[in-house]
Design a protein around this motif. Structure first.
Motif, PDB file in Angstrom:
ATOM      1  N   ARG A 113       6.233 -27.378  43.646  1.00 29.63           N
ATOM      2  CA  ARG A 113       7.695 -27.299  43.660  1.00 29.63           C
ATOM      3  C   ARG A 113       8.299 -28.244  44.689  1.00 29.63           C
ATOM      4  O   ARG A 113       9.328 -28.880  44.436  1.00 29.63           O
ATOM      5  N   VAL A 114       7.672 -28.352  45.867  1.00 29.10           N
ATOM      6  CA  VAL A 114       8.185 -29.264  46.900  1.00 29.10           C
ATOM      7  C   VAL A 114       8.134 -30.703  46.413  1.00 29.10           C
ATOM      8  O   VAL A 114       9.093 -31.472  46.568  1.00 29.10           O
ATOM      9  N   LEU A 115       7.010 -31.076  45.808  1.00 29.15           N
ATOM     10  CA  LEU A 115       6.889 -32.439  45.282  1.00 29.15           C
ATOM     11  C   LEU A 115       7.915 -32.696  44.191  1.00 29.15           C
ATOM     12  O   LEU A 115       8.479 -33.790  44.095  1.00 29.15           O
ATOM     13  N   TYR A 116       8.190 -31.664  43.359  1.00 29.59           N
ATOM     14  CA  TYR A 116       9.177 -31.837  42.295  1.00 29.59           C
ATOM     15  C   TYR A 116      10.574 -32.029  42.880  1.00 29.59           C
ATOM     16  O   TYR A 116      11.367 -32.833  42.386  1.00 29.59           O
ATOM     17  N   GLU A 117      10.876 -31.284  43.942  1.00 30.23           N
ATOM     18  CA  GLU A 117      12.197 -31.414  44.568  1.00 30.23           C
ATOM     19  C   GLU A 117      12.355 -32.781  45.228  1.00 30.23           C
ATOM     20  O   GLU A 117      13.444 -33.349  45.238  1.00 30.23           O
ATOM     21  N   VAL A 149       8.995 -37.501  39.440  1.00 30.85           N
ATOM     22  CA  VAL A 149       7.928 -38.444  39.085  1.00 30.85           C
ATOM     23  C   VAL A 149       6.737 -38.264  40.025  1.00 30.85           C
ATOM     24  O   VAL A 149       5.576 -38.356  39.613  1.00 30.85           O
ATOM     25  N   LEU A 150       7.017 -37.997  41.308  1.00 33.67           N
ATOM     26  CA  LEU A 150       5.952 -37.751  42.275  1.00 33.67           C
ATOM     27  C   LEU A 150       5.162 -36.509  41.876  1.00 33.67           C
ATOM     28  O   LEU A 150       3.927 -36.484  41.968  1.00 33.67           O
ATOM     29  N   SER A 151       5.865 -35.476  41.417  1.00 33.40           N
ATOM     30  CA  SER A 151       5.199 -34.262  40.959  1.00 33.40           C
ATOM     31  C   SER A 151       4.265 -34.560  39.788  1.00 33.40           C
ATOM     32  O   SER A 151       3.107 -34.140  39.775  1.00 33.40           O
ATOM     33  N   ASP A 152       4.766 -35.309  38.811  1.00 35.70           N
ATOM     34  CA  ASP A 152       3.938 -35.681  37.662  1.00 35.70           C
ATOM     35  C   ASP A 152       2.735 -36.517  38.084  1.00 35.70           C
ATOM     36  O   ASP A 152       1.625 -36.335  37.585  1.00 35.70           O
ATOM     37  N   ALA A 153       2.963 -37.444  39.023  1.00 40.16           N
ATOM     38  CA  ALA A 153       1.877 -38.308  39.485  1.00 40.16           C
ATOM     39  C   ALA A 153       0.799 -37.495  40.196  1.00 40.16           C
ATOM     40  O   ALA A 153      -0.401 -37.752  40.027  1.00 40.16           O
TER      41      ALA A 153
END
Length: 424
Positions: free
Chosen positions: A169-173, A177-181
């Motif tokens: 969730r933190v990466l998504y916020e 794209v970072l979350s997907d990566a």
């Protein structure tokens, strides 16, 4: 090479244990009219949502199911529901036919269909939880569960699942794209290692040609222990948890510290990858902690229910990262696929099945590794043009769906062709 073989066997054993759990769940659900009716009730919101969406009335329901206000382009439509059934069936065919976890391909398949990584993970976890609750396999296996072992393990699993959910969730916020990566990278590493080991295992078995390679891969253990397990059990860090009293005089014991750490690792994997963590529990318990395979199976079922349930609801559902429509589609598809796949194993040589498993996992690896450059390019981490990134991503998607689709057609075709033989 010894390291590669040891860890490859470790992961194959986990994949096989996860598949067995899936197969038993499917049999339990489909053998009960009450559970089949429960699936029908769970599908009612999907049907009502489709009607509301088509008539452009009652917009709240489609939004809850995955409407246009959800994490686009994952929105409610008949097409996306049918795609989810196809993805579930493909995973089920792999699980039932190969005897190794087909759930590994679900998140990559959803991401290839346009679902954001965090939504794919949350939805996969919810689908696993729904299947576990309806299957109720745990009630038939309670005799093999060491309650003390399971409870201490779950303390770590809950902490790990919480950490995994927070990370996603933190990466998504920070950046979707970072979350997907990040999720893509984790899957690339896991699928790459498992896929290349499965391929080498298939080639070794084909060369041997002596039938010594058991279906499903990986070895299991009963009451025997390896050197690492003996060393960990020799460390007296109280309180000690006792288990396997029925197999060895006085039972065995291990420090709570190692159980909590193991649970945290399993929970972290479940929270980040959305596969329930079951593929790690079996090898960790048997190879690392020295728990008998009988106790491990029961405890693994126990932890999947609670770990997947806790992670899916507390870390994803309440934040809107569950796509209900997709979860129900995958549930229906996987139940059908597992039954067909399990029947096909009766008429297909085991060596052929092992080859297909290697292909399926490597297809998942190619799918994610080809998607990664484009995502890194979007974040300006890798100097790559958007056009090239898109081409590489398309190559990975086509390669993945061609392999999985070809495998599915072959399995279903083999099933239909051999119906008279299977009846006999």
């Amino acid at each position: 090479m010894n390291f590669f073989n040891r860890w490859g066997n470790f992961m194959m054993a986990g994949a096989g244990a996860l598949a067995q759990w899936e197969i038993e769940n499917a049999k339990s659900i489909l053998s009960s009219r009450k559970r089949i009716m429960m699936i029908g009730l769970l599908l009612i919101p999907v049907v009502l949502g489709g009607i509301a969406f088509a008539d452009e009335v009652a917009p709240v329901l489609p939004d809850l199911l995955g409407g246009k206000k959800s994490y686009s382009p994952a929105f409610y439509s008949l097409g996306i529901f049918l795609v989810s059934i196809a993805i579930g069936m493909g995973a089920g065919l792999i699980t039932g036919c190969i005897g190794a976890g087909g759930g590994f391909i679900i998140a990559p398949a959803l991401m290839s269909a346009g679902i954001k990584g965090i939504l794919a993970v949350g939805t996969d976890l919810f689908h696993i939880f729904a299947k576990a609750i309806m299957g109720s396999v745990i009630h038939r296996k309670l005799g093999n569960v060491s309650v003390a072992l399971a409870v201490v393990f779950l303390v770590g699993a809950i902490m790990g699942a919480t950490a995994g959910g927070v990370i996603n969730r933190v990466l998504y916020e920070i950046n979707p794209v970072l979350s997907d990566a990040f999720i893509t990278t984790v899957y690339s590493l896991m699928l790459g290692f498992l896929g290349f080991y499965a391929l080498s295992d298939f080639l070794r078995c084909r060369k041997a040609g002596d039938g010594t390679c058991a279906h499903g891969g990986g070895k299991t253990e009963g009451a025997d222990m390896g050197g690492m397990a003996k060393a960990l059990q020799a460390m007296n860090i109280p309180p000690m948890v006792t288990f396997d009293q029925d197999l060895t005089p006085g039972g065995r014991s291990i420090s709570w510290v190692f159980l909590v750490l193991s649970g945290a690792l399993v929970g972290l994997a479940a929270g980040i990858m959305g596969v329930g963590g079951g593929f790690l529990t079996f090898p960790i318990f048997v190879y690392v902690l020295g728990v008998s395979s009988m106790t491990t199976v029961g405890t693994d079922i126990f932890q999947i229910v609670f770990t997947a349930g806790f992670a899916s609801i507390s870390q994803y559902a309440i934040y809107g990262f569950i796509f209900y429509t997709l979860a129900m589609g995958m549930l229906v598809g996987s139940l059908l696929g597992i039954q067909i796949g399990a029947l096909v194993t009766k008429v297909v040589p085991g060596i052929t099945i092992r080859g297909f498993y290697a292909m399926a996992v490597l297809a998942g690896f190619m799918n994610r590794i080809f998607a990664l450059p484009g995502k890194l390019g979007e974040m300006d981490v890798l100097p790559i043009s958007p056009a090239l990134g898109s081409v590489l991503n398309d190559i990975g998607i086509w390669a993945f769906f061609i392999v999985i689709g070809g495998f599915s057609v072959w399995v279903i075709g083999t099933f239909l062709k051999n119906i008279p033989t299977l009846k006999r």
